[in-house]
Structure formats: C-alpha cells, structure tokens
Design a protein around this motif. Structure first.
Motif, PDB file in Angstrom:
ATOM      1  N   LYS A  46       0.849  -1.188   0.000  1.00  6.95           N
ATOM      2  CA  LYS A  46       0.000   0.000   0.000  1.00  6.95           C
ATOM      3  C   LYS A  46       0.883   1.235   0.000  1.00  6.95           C
ATOM      4  N   GLU A  47       0.314   2.354  -0.373  1.00 11.20           N
ATOM      5  CA  GLU A  47       1.110   3.573  -0.508  1.00 11.20           C
ATOM      6  C   GLU A  47       1.823   3.936   0.801  1.00 11.20           C
ATOM      7  N   ALA A  48       1.159   3.788   1.934  1.00 11.47           N
ATOM      8  CA  ALA A  48       1.782   4.098   3.229  1.00 11.47           C
ATOM      9  C   ALA A  48       2.977   3.181   3.500  1.00 11.47           C
ATOM     10  N   ASP A  49       2.854   1.908   3.123  1.00 10.93           N
ATOM     11  CA  ASP A  49       3.957   0.957   3.293  1.00 10.93           C
ATOM     12  C   ASP A  49       5.133   1.318   2.386  1.00 10.93           C
ATOM     13  N   ARG A  50       4.836   1.742   1.183  1.00 15.24           N
ATOM     14  CA  ARG A  50       5.887   2.145   0.244  1.00 15.24           C
ATOM     15  C   ARG A  50       6.633   3.366   0.782  1.00 15.24           C
TER      16      ARG A  50
END
Length: 179
Positions: A50-54
């Motif tokens: 997910k974008e937050a993980d990236r």
C-alpha cells in the motif's frame, strides 16, 4: 555521496544500478548498492505494498543511505516509489545527492513486465501497483533522465557515470583511479 535511481517497475532501475556498480566497484571498493527489492526481502514481510507501506520502505532506504554516506561510503540506490516529499527530503539530507529518473512509458514497462506485476494487476489478481492503482509521481527535477525505451542498459550506465561527478573520473580514465 548518494546516487538515487527511481522509475516504474520494469523501467530498468536495478539493471542500470547493477551495471554502474559493476563498472565502478573495482575502483571504489567501498561502493554500496541498495536495491529496494533487496531491502524489502532483508527486513522481512513486515510491510505490504500500500502507498503508506511504500512510503515507510523508502524511509528505511533513505536512513540507510544517509548513514552509509555519513561514513564516507558512496551509495547507489535503486528504488521504485517516488513521492515529491521523499525526493525533497533526499535533496535536503543526503550529501552529494544525485537523482536519476529512469523513464520508460507505462506501455513499455507493461510489455516488459518481468515480475508479472502489471499482468496480475490488470487481471484483478493483485492491487497496490504503482502506475496502475497507486499514482506514479515522476520526479519533478531530476539531475538526469534516462530514457530506457531508446538506449540499452549499458549505454544508460555509461551516460549516467559521465553525468555523476564522483563517477565521471572513472569513465574519463577508463576505470583507473590513480589517486
């Protein structure tokens, strides 16, 4: 000194970074290559895509690159996710930062699709793919743009080395570093 390559999955970041590393490493024994996929594997499956993980993944890479550079180790980074805030942080905090946009059109990276990532995303089998359902933020002011649709990885690596001040000497001396 940090050389940072970013681009979509399949653009050629890792291939070019590996080529530069292979050419420069014999003359720069302390040169380190940090690849986003390798760092993700190294730290385990704790992060998703997910974008937050990236964003968190790039934070790990930034801190690692900064720590190494702070010890006078030259660093090459190949990493996918490119958010304007993260790239601004790099410029403000990584000494000798040089940003390279490894550009390849989405249709070309979908054609290459070495990991099968785009095919799975377009078939609805996976999600959280940059350039499909996560927006791709192309670098706003890279120091160099490499168009992998129009040059080979070897040509790209050589051109990149000529553009980066701390690598250019290796190209001009044919790899010799007599200093």
């Amino acid at each position: 000194m940090v050389l940072w390559l970013t681009g979509l999955s399949g653009a050629g970041k890792s291939t070019i970074a590996q080529a530069v590393h292979a050419l420069a490493k014999p003359r720069m024994p302390g040169l380190v290559l940090i690849d986003g996929d390798v760092i993700r594997a190294l730290f385990g499956a704790g992060l998703g895509y997910k974008e937050a993980d990236r964003y968190q993944q790039i934070g790990r890479i930034q801190r690692l690159a900064g720590m190494l550079s702070g010890q006078d180790i030259r660093v090459i980074v190949a990493a996918l996710y490119c958010h304007p805030d993260l790239m601004a942080w790099n410029r403000a905090n990584l000494p000798g930062y040089f940003e390279v946009y490894v550009d390849a059109p989405l249709n070309l990276v979908r054609q290459r699709d070495v990991k099968g990532l785009y095919a799975r995303a377009l078939a609805g089998e996976t999600s959280d793919v940059v350039g499909v359902d996560i927006p791709w933020h192309a670098p706003q002011a890279p120091d160099l743009i490499i168009d992998t649709a129009n040059e080979t990885p070897a040509q790209s690596a050589r051109r990149l080395m000529q553009a980066v001040p701390w690598l250019a000497e290796l190209v001009s001396t044919g790899g010799r570093n007599d200093g």
